[in-house]
Design an enzyme around this catalytic site. Structure first.
Site, PDB file in Angstrom:
ATOM      1  NE  ARG A  28       4.289  -7.744  24.426  1.00  0.00           N
ATOM      2  CZ  ARG A  28       2.989  -7.929  24.271  1.00  0.00           C
ATOM      3  NH1 ARG A  28       2.546  -8.909  23.539  1.00  0.00           N
ATOM      4  NH2 ARG A  28       2.102  -7.144  24.835  1.00  0.00           N
ATOM      5  CB  THR A  63      13.965  -4.773  17.708  1.00  0.00           C
ATOM      6  OG1 THR A  63      13.267  -5.523  18.713  1.00  0.00           O
ATOM      7  CG2 THR A  63      13.399  -3.363  17.639  1.00  0.00           C
ATOM      8  CG  ASN A  99      -2.272   0.685   0.909  1.00  0.00           C
ATOM      9  OD1 ASN A  99      -2.297   1.707   0.241  1.00  0.00           O
ATOM     10  ND2 ASN A  99      -3.350   0.126   1.422  1.00  0.00           N
ATOM     11  N   GLY A 112      -0.032  -1.707   8.659  1.00  0.00           N
ATOM     12  CA  GLY A 112       0.410  -0.352   8.374  1.00  0.00           C
ATOM     13  C   GLY A 112       1.237   0.257   9.494  1.00  0.00           C
ATOM     14  CB  SER A 145      -1.298  -1.548  12.529  1.00  0.00           C
ATOM     15  OG  SER A 145      -2.022  -2.094  11.471  1.00  0.00           O
ATOM     16  CG  HIS A 182      23.465   4.911  10.743  1.00  0.00           C
ATOM     17  ND1 HIS A 182      24.092   5.528   9.688  1.00  0.00           N
ATOM     18  CD2 HIS A 182      22.158   4.803  10.384  1.00  0.00           C
ATOM     19  CE1 HIS A 182      23.217   5.803   8.751  1.00  0.00           C
ATOM     20  NE2 HIS A 182      22.033   5.364   9.138  1.00  0.00           N
TER      21      HIS A 182
END
Length: 196
Positions: A181, A166, A86, A143, A161, A116
């Site tokens: 999670r 991570t 989308n 989204g 959403s 970084h």
């Protein structure tokens, strides 16, 4: 033996200079191609596909990406069959992003391979590195989700959403949150099961 180019370093996960002229040229090419894509009318499906085939590392003819979208390079983005993204999706493809078949992205999904250094002195030098992201078959990503560098999302998984992913997410789970999670494991329907 000559040293690696900055592009070769980038593709191998080493620290590299992102302001290298070759990499800047490649990013400018991606900007030019996505800009052209964004200005095509919705019915120009053939012209849109031609742009994607020229820009992306690989994609299938049934790919659908609702404009606008952004990618850093394009050539590190590989997309399987029946892919839908989308509007306002971002693909920071400094390393490979591999997306399987039947994957759906909600609006504003961001996939980041760029990383970084924690050391500010290295950051000041313009150094960064990148790690691949893999999204397996049959994944739905809600989204506003952010997927960080080096992540794999397993087959048949749904990401809620607004999640920030991570760490790796296994197959056939519902996962959501910041950090993302596992909420619950999902039942696996036998093939050819009708959905009511």
């Amino acid at each position: 033996m000559a040293g690696l180019t900055e592009k070769e370093k980038m593709l191998s996960g080493q620290l590299y200079y992102s302001n290298d002229p070759v990499l800047k040229r490649d990013r400018d090419h991606a900007i030019s191609k996505t800009r052209a894509y964004h200005h095509l009318p919705p019915e120009a499906t053939k012209a849109r596909l031609e742009i994607l085939e020229n820009l992306l590392g690989s994609c299938e003819p049934d790919v659908e990406i609702v404009p606008p979208f952004h990618c850093d390079y394009g050539y590190n983005l590989h997309i399987g069959h029946h892919f839908y993204a989308n509007t306002n999706c971002v693909f920071l493809d400094c390393a490979e992003i591999r997306i399987g078949n039947h994957v759906f992205l909600g609006p504003n999904v961001h996939i980041y391979t760029a990383n970084h250094p924690l050391d500010p002195e290295l950051r000041k030098q313009g150094l960064e590195n990148a790690f691949s992201v893999i999204i397996e078959d049959d994944v739905w990503i809600g989204g506003g989700t952010i997927i960080n560098a080096g992540i794999t999302i397993g087959r048949g998984t749904t990401i809620g959403s607004g999640s920030v992913v991570t760490r790796n997410v296994p197959s056939h789970v519902l996962a959501a949150g910041n950090p993302c999670r596992i909420i619950r494991h999902l039942a696996i329907l036998p093939k050819n099961t009708p959905v009511s």
